[in-house]
Scaffold this active site. Structure first.
Site, PDB file in Angstrom:
ATOM      1  CG  ASP A 179      -1.703   1.225   1.419  1.00 47.04           C
ATOM      2  OD1 ASP A 179      -2.314   1.663   0.435  1.00 47.04           O
ATOM      3  OD2 ASP A 179      -1.701   1.772   2.537  1.00 47.04           O
ATOM      4  CG  ASP A 181      -1.858   7.562   0.605  1.00 45.40           C
ATOM      5  OD1 ASP A 181      -0.887   7.678  -0.157  1.00 45.40           O
ATOM      6  OD2 ASP A 181      -2.957   8.110   0.389  1.00 45.40           O
TER       7      ASP A 181
END
Length: 401
Positions: A179, A181
């Site tokens: 991922d 963020d």
């Protein structure tokens, strides 16, 4: 006269020639080697040699002790030592902390004993930026039982404990997907964009609710992106220039690429911000949402299918298929509820400073702010990382990306 099984254990300061002196003395008695193990901890050597001895073991003992005295080593000799096959460990248990206290390590080992698990070997894998210990364990319980039991210890003792199947499968991982963020980078890109529109607090509240799993991600994304309507597209480049990688991110990706991993990102963020970073890091795969821009302005909408929880898992499977990597050889790393399906689909799912909803389903949960802890979970040691960096002339002990 039957051969005698003899275990010779040598301890003392590590120095060149100890093994050769020992084996030279033993060779004069026609011994056959059955097993040899050596450990060095901070310059102190422990060397164990198991042999069959066809001659008088007391004579062997006397000669070995005399030889070891010449190199300043202590010797213990066990005659008629038990012999058996070295157990094949079923699990690797990695304990990480800053620091790892004796109390915490004792609690982990005690819980393993209560489960009937035997610790076959222990080695240090990191002393920076966290302390890491790897235990190879033989256990009769299933993975989930071990993870649940040790997760309770981890919470109580404030350490991270990761449990994974030992053996070839652990060393066979070949694709990792992050991922973006709050995982690969610090902070949330959409909040950085929202700051330019003066709606950062509003957007942050929606983001946090979505990451906790309280809101549908797709709908929450539409709500947040709508607040960006009218922003000039130049803001995207400004935000991209201000992105800060999570400490250890560069080290992690550089090291994984060295050992043959394909690396990618799948994000509920925005392709226009992520792609320059992906190019800089030489990532193999990128999947993210696309902000709609008309006449140089953000419209407050995204184009195409939204990268939500289900889509992230789909992207991981597609990356694996394109790379020719079976799903059991994949690793996924994330921090929020939007990553649940992706971590469940991966061969190894790692929750990184994650919300409770993700920690509950992850194979490993890391709570320290250094992404290179992922390397330690995979069995890569800090010494191996630093040796590779030193060969390439890179700075050492700088966990800043």
């Amino acid at each position: 006269m039957a051969d005698t099984i003899v275990l010779v254990t040598v301890t003392g300061p590590d120095r060149p020639g100890v093994t050769s002196v020992l084996l030279a003395a033993m060779s004069r008695h026609g011994v056959h080697l059955l097993d040899v193990e050596q450990v060095v901890i901070r310059g102190r050597l422990t060397l164990g040699v198991l042999v069959t001895c066809p001659s008088d073991p007391e004579v062997l003992q006397d000669e070995v002790e005399e030889a070891m005295n010449t190199v300043g080593m202590h010797v213990d000799v066990e005659v008629d030592a038990a012999i058996g096959r070295q157990p094949v460990s079923t699990h690797a248990v990695v304990v990480l902390g800053a620091p790892v206290t004796a109390r915490a390590f004792s609690a982990v080992s005690r819980r393993l004993a209560q489960l009937g698990a035997n610790i076959d070997s222990i080695r240090g894998i990191a002393d920076y930026p966290v302390t890491g210990m790897e235990l190879l364990v033989t256990a009769r319980d299933e993975d989930a039982v071990l993870r649940t039991a040790l997760a309770e210890v981890a919470v109580a003792e404030q350490v991270d404990v990761a449990v994974e199947r030992a053996g070839l499968a652990r060393r066979g991982k070949r694709l990792i997907v992050f991922d973006v963020d709050s995982t690969l980078i610090q902070g949330e890109v959409i909040e950085m964009l929202a700051a330019h529109a003066g709606v950062e607090d509003e957007v942050r509240a929606v983001t946090e609710a979505a990451m906790r799993g309280e809101l549908d991600f797709a709908e929450s994304l539409r709500q947040r992106v709508a607040t960006l309507a009218g922003l000039d597209e130049s803001v995207i480049e400004e935000v991209a220039d201000r992105i800060e990688l999570t400490p250890g991110a560069r080290t992690t990706i550089r090291t994984l690429r060295r050992i043959g991993f394909r690396c990618g990102v799948v994000s509920g963020g925005f392709r226009q911000v992520i792609e320059p970073l992906a190019h800089e890091l030489e990532l193999d795969f990128v999947q993210a949402n696309t902000l709609e821009i008309v006449e140089g302005k953000l419209t407050g909408r995204v184009t195409g299918e939204i990268v939500d929880r289900a889509y992230k898992a789909t992207a991981l499977r597609r990356f694996a298929a394109e790379a020719g990597v079976p799903m059991e050889q994949t690793v996924a790393v994330g921090d929020g509820a939007n990553d649940i399906d992706m971590l469940n689909a991966a061969g190894l799912g790692v929750a990184f400073n994650a919300k409770p909803a993700l920690r509950e389903v992850a194979d490993a949960a890391l709570s320290h702010p250094f992404l290179d802890a992922v390397l330690f979970v995979l069995g890569v040691t800090r010494d191996e990382v630093e040796a590779a960096d030193a060969r390439d002339g890179l700075l050492r002990r700088v966990p800043l990306g």
